[in-house]
Design a protein around this motif. Structure first.
Motif, PDB file in Angstrom:
ATOM      1  N   MET A 112      46.026  39.278  54.208  1.00 48.03           N
ATOM      2  CA  MET A 112      46.194  40.672  54.614  1.00 48.03           C
ATOM      3  C   MET A 112      44.984  41.194  55.385  1.00 48.03           C
ATOM      4  O   MET A 112      45.019  42.296  55.917  1.00 48.03           O
ATOM      5  CB  MET A 112      46.419  41.557  53.384  1.00 48.03           C
ATOM      6  N   GLY A 113      43.907  40.400  55.411  1.00 45.91           N
ATOM      7  CA  GLY A 113      42.699  40.845  56.084  1.00 45.91           C
ATOM      8  C   GLY A 113      41.793  41.673  55.209  1.00 45.91           C
ATOM      9  O   GLY A 113      40.874  42.340  55.696  1.00 45.91           O
ATOM     10  N   ILE A 114      41.999  41.620  53.876  1.00 49.57           N
ATOM     11  CA  ILE A 114      41.196  42.433  52.954  1.00 49.57           C
ATOM     12  C   ILE A 114      40.201  41.520  52.249  1.00 49.57           C
ATOM     13  O   ILE A 114      40.071  41.523  51.026  1.00 49.57           O
ATOM     14  CB  ILE A 114      42.104  43.149  51.924  1.00 49.57           C
ATOM     15  N   ASN A 115      39.501  40.709  53.004  1.00 57.89           N
ATOM     16  CA  ASN A 115      38.563  39.757  52.414  1.00 57.89           C
ATOM     17  C   ASN A 115      37.162  40.373  52.387  1.00 57.89           C
ATOM     18  O   ASN A 115      36.235  39.901  53.033  1.00 57.89           O
ATOM     19  CB  ASN A 115      38.577  38.433  53.168  1.00 57.89           C
ATOM     20  N   GLY A 116      37.022  41.450  51.603  1.00 62.42           N
ATOM     21  CA  GLY A 116      35.754  42.147  51.497  1.00 62.42           C
ATOM     22  C   GLY A 116      35.104  41.927  50.149  1.00 62.42           C
ATOM     23  O   GLY A 116      35.398  40.959  49.444  1.00 62.42           O
TER      24      GLY A 116
END
Length: 515
Positions: A112-116
């Motif tokens: 999802m691109g939420i690799n924080g």
């Protein structure tokens, strides 16, 4: 002469001084097979019993039956559920070495691109957390407070406008807009301004994310790689729209850094700090990590705080005497003011803080923490292999009579000095809405300050009651737990300069509801 303990005590041996003491037999830990748990089906395990929208209720009911340490199966994979206070704290304090977030969370969030910082592990987490802590520390919050006042005033105007016109509004929706505006200003220095309908699209897209995280991390296999249902396609569209909006945040900060080079050494927000660290070579931060952390901060700062304040609204209508006491405290604290204008006044709102703590104890928005083991561990005398999923039932932990007296009752006084709760009936270690240990939530102080600002403004200017036709409020779980069917009525308050309530204003009350 040799003297031994009774035969019923095989682990003890008392010998004379001229004989060597025999060693204690090694204690053999239990295995997963020894743990109790609900019966399941071949291949499926307990999957058909897991209602994902009420997952916390299912797991808490099982804890009542099988105890504070039990197992269940998702397909062929065993899951350990823990609700014991000591064991939960042990797990949290041994992160990130022995325990990590559930292994299925990282790939789901990464897709999802939420690799924080939320999903990061190991060295990557240490590096990213340092920047997050700087953005959310007390000194930065004090500098940021005037912006929080500005956003709170927007919320006040929005509700005043609705009451004057007799318009129906959505309380949860407005509180989400409020937290989006606060977070975007603090973390990115960018004013989305959803409260004045200037950025409402991003709010609409963000609300699709958490439910799909919940669905995908609990799926037995990544079905969306092979077939996408309408909600999966809606998520893809939402993430594209969010990525486009967040690209504006990043471009805005890059332009500021170029125009004001001094920001590289004195960044004013989280995003500037990440960009400055990359420019200076202090940290090797990729574009994807920057985007992932921007999205993580926005999502993490929006839904959880807004949901907690929505639960607070629910309790204010359930317990009018609690609302009256908050109003009295706020009236005395603010004097002639209509909302918090000085951050030092927030510290005086001790009863309001107690209400927020009690709300989080009974209606924790993260009633389950999804973790897994990094290596073989022993927990509660049970050997747990590397890679085993562990669900911490943190809400259940704080609702046990052994930890809090009258645990099922809403009693904000338990959080006040001299609140009438015996020491044996108040265990703060059983209260972990922000986690514990090394990965304690860095946004705690911001969340509490937002709650005090918004709810103080609400109670100073309005009275809130339950809608006459309101359905019973339900718990709805979608990775976090929010109220469903919350429906309340706002009525304006007229308050004198010294904090004594006068006659109500003539404006009509307005229904404020949430789906």
């Amino acid at each position: 002469m040799k003297t031994t303990a009774p035969a019923t005590c095989p682990y003890h041996s008392v010998e004379t001084s001229d004989e060597k003491r025999q060693p204690f037999p090694a204690r053999v830990p239990r295995t997963l097979k020894d743990l109790p748990g609900p019966d399941g089906l071949p291949l499926l395990g307990n999957m058909l019993q897991l209602d994902l929208k009420h997952l916390q209720l299912v797991l808490e009911r099982w804890a009542e039956t099988y105890g504070s340490l039990y197992k269940f199966q998702i397909a062929h994979k065993p899951v350990i559920a823990v609700s014991d206070t000591d064991l939960i704290n042990e797990v949290l304090k041994k992160r990130p070495a022995a325990y990590r977030r559930l292994a299925s969370i990282e790939p789901v969030l990464k897709e999802m691109g939420i690799n924080g910082v939320f999903s990061a592990e190991g060295e990557q987490w240490i590096r990213q957390r340092r920047t997050a802590m700087q953005a959310l520390n007390t000194a930065h919050l004090r500098t940021f407070f005037p912006t929080l006042v500005k956003v709170t005033e927007r919320l006040k105007h929005r509700w005043e406008h609705a009451t004057r016109r007799g318009e129906q509004i959505n309380a949860q929706d407005d509180l989400m807009r409020y937290t989006i505006d606060v977070t975007s200003n603090l973390a990115f220095g960018y004013d989305v301004n959803t409260l004045e309908d200037k950025g409402d699209d991003i709010q609409r897209h963000l609300e699709k994310v958490f439910p799909m995280i919940n669905k995908r991390i609990n799926a037995p296999f990544p079905y969306w790689h092979f077939i996408k249902f309408p909600e999966d396609r809606a998520l893809d569209e939402a993430l594209l729209a969010i990525r486009k909006a967040l690209a504006e945040f990043i471009a805005h900060s890059q332009a500021r850094l170029a125009a004001y080079p001094e920001l590289a050494t004195h960044p004013t927000n989280f995003l500037e700090a990440m960009l400055a660290a990359r420019v200076s070579g202090e940290a090797d931060v990729t574009d994807e990590e920057i985007f992932g952390n921007v999205l993580t901060m926005l999502i993490g700062g929006e839904d959880s705080t807004a949901a907690t304040m929505s639960w607070m609204l629910h309790f204010l209508t359930e317990y009018p005497e609690v609302q009256e006491r908050i109003q009295h405290e706020v009236d005395e604290t603010l004097g002639e003011g209509r909302m918090l204008q000085d951050i030092r006044d927030a510290e005086r709102l001790t009863y309001l803080e107690a209400v927020s703590f009690e709300t989080m104890r009974l209606k924790s928005v993260f009633p389950i923490l999804f973790l897994g083991t990094n290596k073989d561990v022993e927990l509660g005398g049970v050997h747990i292999p590397e890679g085993t999923a562990i669900f911490l039932l943190t809400r259940k932990c704080g609702m046990q009579e052994s930890e809090f007296a009258s645990a099922d009752h809403f009693r904000p006084e338990r959080w006040l000095a001299g609140g009438g709760c015996p020491v044996s009936g108040h265990n703060p270690r059983a209260f972990v809405p922000f986690g514990a240990g090394p990965r304690f939530c860095p946004g705690r102080n911001l969340a509490l300050l937002e709650m005090k600002s918004a709810i103080a403004m609400l109670c100073r200017n309005f009275s809130v009651t339950k809608s006459p036709d309101a359905k019973p409020v339900e718990e709805h779980f979608g990775f976090l737990m929010a109220p469903k069917h919350l429906s309340v009525v706002f009525a304006p308050r007229a308050v004198s300069a010294i904090g004594t309530q006068s006659e109500p204003l003539s404006a009509c009350p307005v229904a404020v509801s949430a789906p």
